[in-house]
Design a protein around this motif. Structure first.
Motif, PDB file in Angstrom:
ATOM      1  N   TRP A 138       0.847  -1.377   0.050  1.00 30.12           N
ATOM      2  CA  TRP A 138       0.101   0.024   0.040  1.00 30.12           C
ATOM      3  C   TRP A 138       0.894   1.208   0.054  1.00 30.12           C
ATOM      4  O   TRP A 138       0.419   2.346  -0.332  1.00 30.12           O
ATOM      5  CB  TRP A 138      -0.796   0.097   1.207  1.00 30.12           C
ATOM      6  CG  TRP A 138      -1.858  -1.027   1.278  1.00 30.12           C
ATOM      7  CD1 TRP A 138      -1.670  -2.359   1.855  1.00 30.12           C
ATOM      8  CD2 TRP A 138      -3.219  -1.171   0.770  1.00 30.12           C
ATOM      9  NE1 TRP A 138      -2.923  -3.131   1.810  1.00 30.12           N
ATOM     10  CE2 TRP A 138      -3.756  -2.413   1.097  1.00 30.12           C
ATOM     11  CE3 TRP A 138      -4.079  -0.205   0.151  1.00 30.12           C
ATOM     12  CZ2 TRP A 138      -5.273  -2.894   0.835  1.00 30.12           C
ATOM     13  CZ3 TRP A 138      -5.361  -0.700  -0.251  1.00 30.12           C
ATOM     14  CH2 TRP A 138      -5.852  -1.935   0.137  1.00 30.12           C
ATOM     15  N   ILE A 185      -8.952  -9.770   5.445  1.00 29.43           N
ATOM     16  CA  ILE A 185      -8.217  -9.500   4.292  1.00 29.43           C
ATOM     17  C   ILE A 185      -9.186  -9.961   2.985  1.00 29.43           C
ATOM     18  O   ILE A 185      -9.248  -9.213   1.910  1.00 29.43           O
ATOM     19  CB  ILE A 185      -6.919 -10.208   4.166  1.00 29.43           C
ATOM     20  CG1 ILE A 185      -5.979  -9.712   5.035  1.00 29.43           C
ATOM     21  CG2 ILE A 185      -6.396 -10.245   2.772  1.00 29.43           C
ATOM     22  CD1 ILE A 185      -4.395 -10.588   5.276  1.00 29.43           C
ATOM     23  N   VAL A 213     -11.447  -7.153   2.513  1.00 28.72           N
ATOM     24  CA  VAL A 213     -10.657  -6.210   1.489  1.00 28.72           C
ATOM     25  C   VAL A 213     -10.631  -6.448   0.080  1.00 28.72           C
ATOM     26  O   VAL A 213     -11.030  -5.572  -0.700  1.00 28.72           O
ATOM     27  CB  VAL A 213      -9.316  -5.884   2.080  1.00 28.72           C
ATOM     28  CG1 VAL A 213      -8.606  -5.051   1.182  1.00 28.72           C
ATOM     29  CG2 VAL A 213      -9.433  -5.443   3.632  1.00 28.72           C
ATOM     30  N   PHE A 225      -9.062  -2.116   4.940  1.00 28.60           N
ATOM     31  CA  PHE A 225      -7.626  -2.464   5.265  1.00 28.60           C
ATOM     32  C   PHE A 225      -7.114  -1.872   6.455  1.00 28.60           C
ATOM     33  O   PHE A 225      -6.836  -2.474   7.350  1.00 28.60           O
ATOM     34  CB  PHE A 225      -6.652  -2.539   4.083  1.00 28.60           C
ATOM     35  CG  PHE A 225      -5.194  -3.038   4.425  1.00 28.60           C
ATOM     36  CD1 PHE A 225      -5.056  -4.325   4.594  1.00 28.60           C
ATOM     37  CD2 PHE A 225      -4.360  -2.021   4.794  1.00 28.60           C
ATOM     38  CE1 PHE A 225      -3.825  -4.825   4.771  1.00 28.60           C
ATOM     39  CE2 PHE A 225      -3.025  -2.525   5.443  1.00 28.60           C
ATOM     40  CZ  PHE A 225      -2.626  -3.772   5.439  1.00 28.60           C
ATOM     41  N   VAL A 233      -7.755  -4.340   9.387  1.00 30.45           N
ATOM     42  CA  VAL A 233      -6.658  -5.265   9.333  1.00 30.45           C
ATOM     43  C   VAL A 233      -5.453  -4.332  10.078  1.00 30.45           C
ATOM     44  O   VAL A 233      -4.499  -5.273  10.761  1.00 30.45           O
ATOM     45  CB  VAL A 233      -6.234  -5.537   7.770  1.00 30.45           C
ATOM     46  CG1 VAL A 233      -4.801  -6.491   7.863  1.00 30.45           C
ATOM     47  CG2 VAL A 233      -7.324  -6.490   6.875  1.00 30.45           C
ATOM     48  N   TYR A 243      -2.755   4.991  -0.466  1.00 34.97           N
ATOM     49  CA  TYR A 243      -3.201   3.572  -0.179  1.00 34.97           C
ATOM     50  C   TYR A 243      -4.324   3.322  -1.261  1.00 34.97           C
ATOM     51  O   TYR A 243      -4.342   2.331  -1.804  1.00 34.97           O
ATOM     52  CB  TYR A 243      -3.896   3.719   1.065  1.00 34.97           C
ATOM     53  CG  TYR A 243      -3.076   3.187   2.177  1.00 34.97           C
ATOM     54  CD1 TYR A 243      -1.695   3.839   2.349  1.00 34.97           C
ATOM     55  CD2 TYR A 243      -3.551   2.501   3.089  1.00 34.97           C
ATOM     56  CE1 TYR A 243      -0.816   3.843   3.419  1.00 34.97           C
ATOM     57  CE2 TYR A 243      -2.745   2.071   4.543  1.00 34.97           C
ATOM     58  CZ  TYR A 243      -1.355   2.705   4.408  1.00 34.97           C
ATOM     59  OH  TYR A 243      -0.372   2.410   5.361  1.00 34.97           O
ATOM     60  N   GLN A 246      -1.632 -10.357  -3.270  1.00 33.63           N
ATOM     61  CA  GLN A 246      -2.419 -11.526  -2.535  1.00 33.63           C
ATOM     62  C   GLN A 246      -2.879 -12.562  -3.305  1.00 33.63           C
ATOM     63  O   GLN A 246      -3.181 -13.671  -2.900  1.00 33.63           O
ATOM     64  CB  GLN A 246      -3.832 -10.894  -2.019  1.00 33.63           C
ATOM     65  CG  GLN A 246      -3.488  -9.888  -0.704  1.00 33.63           C
ATOM     66  CD  GLN A 246      -2.850 -10.718   0.467  1.00 33.63           C
ATOM     67  OE1 GLN A 246      -3.456 -11.508   0.911  1.00 33.63           O
ATOM     68  NE2 GLN A 246      -1.727  -9.976   0.977  1.00 33.63           N
TER      69      GLN A 246
END
Length: 274
Positions: free
Chosen positions: A29, A143, A146, A162, A166, A184, A195
């Motif tokens: 991010w 997650i 997200v 997030f 998170v 971000y 991911q």
């Protein structure tokens, strides 16, 4: 401010100071600007040329199409070090950037003078710990929430989720500086790419153990409970590593506790240079 062509990708970087090279590798991010509070301090404390760059898909660096992998980030780091003539370099990484630095050190140790890693999210190396499984599963579900927002094309909602669910806690999105919020949002698609890499949280500890250079492993006292276990596993694989616990700090100490971060890193680099 400059750009370099590395591993087929254009990477933006900034170099500050003169002396031994120190390359800073940011986490997910974020971008090179996340190191703003520590770069001048590091350049002043030691004779260092501090290089902070945007990883591929982040801010001013190129965003190649299609999902990427952490290995590509590792190859980018290698190509950056080689293209700028920095080898062997001190390399310090935070979070995903720490995973990137350690992954490359395991494969290309000749590029490194030392490695500093703060809280690499290498959950794969602690997946066998039954005490952590409920916590990691809960985080995985957050997650996934997200990623649901990001896949739907709502990068702002995904970034906010997030931050609040998170990373930092409820209500923190509005407390972040507007510029950081926009960073971000801009880099949200790259988090989804990261991911999607099935090996993003894994590291071959046997291969890593062959790295014999100086290593500093750090974690904060306010971070999630899997990080002490990850650091312990890494330290067992790297018996030459020094471990430092940053009191009161969390996952981004170079932002929240810059003086503490610089004190520990500068002291380590002084010893590593001897």
């Amino acid at each position: 401010m400059a750009e370099v062509r590395a591993n087929g990708t254009t990477l933006f970087y900034e170099a500050t100071g003169e002396g031994e090279p120190l390359v800073l590798v940011h986490g997910s991010w974020s971008d090179h600007d996340g190191w703003r509070a520590v770069v001048p301090r590091l350049a002043e404390r030691s004779p260092l040329c501090v290089v902070a760059y945007d990883r591929r898909g982040h801010s001013r660096s190129e965003r190649p199409p299609g999902p990427g992998s952490r290995v590509e980030d590792e190859e980018d780091l290698a190509a950056l070090i080689e293209a700028l003539g920095l080898a062997p370099a001190h390399v310090a990484g935070n979070s995903f950037g720490a995973s990137t630095a350690l992954g490359l050190a395991a494969r290309r140790p000749e590029l490194f003078r030392s490695v500093t890693a703060h809280e690499p999210p290498l959950l794969g190396v602690v997946a066998d710990d039954p005490a952590l499984r409920p916590l990691m599963e809960a985080t995985r579900l957050r997650i996934e929430g997200v990623l649901t927002e990001l896949r739907a094309g709502d990068d702002r909602a995904g970034a906010r989720r997030f931050v609040e669910e998170v990373a930092f806690g409820e209500g923190m999105w509005e407390r972040l500086p507007e510029g950081l919020r926009e960073t971000y949002v801009a880099n949200a698609p790259t988090f989804a790419d990261e991911q999607a890499d099935p090996a993003w949280a894994d590291l071959d500890l046997t291969r890593l153990s062959r790295y014999t250079g100086p290593v500093l492993l750090t974690r904060g006292t306010e971070s999630p409970p899997w990080f002490p276990v990850i650091i312990d596993r890494l330290a067992a694989a790297l018996p030459q590593a020094r471990v430092r616990v940053l009191e009161g700090a969390g996952h981004v100490p170079h932002v929240s506790h810059p003086d503490l971060y610089v004190d520990n890193l500068a002291a380590f680099l002084t010893g590593a240079a001897d």
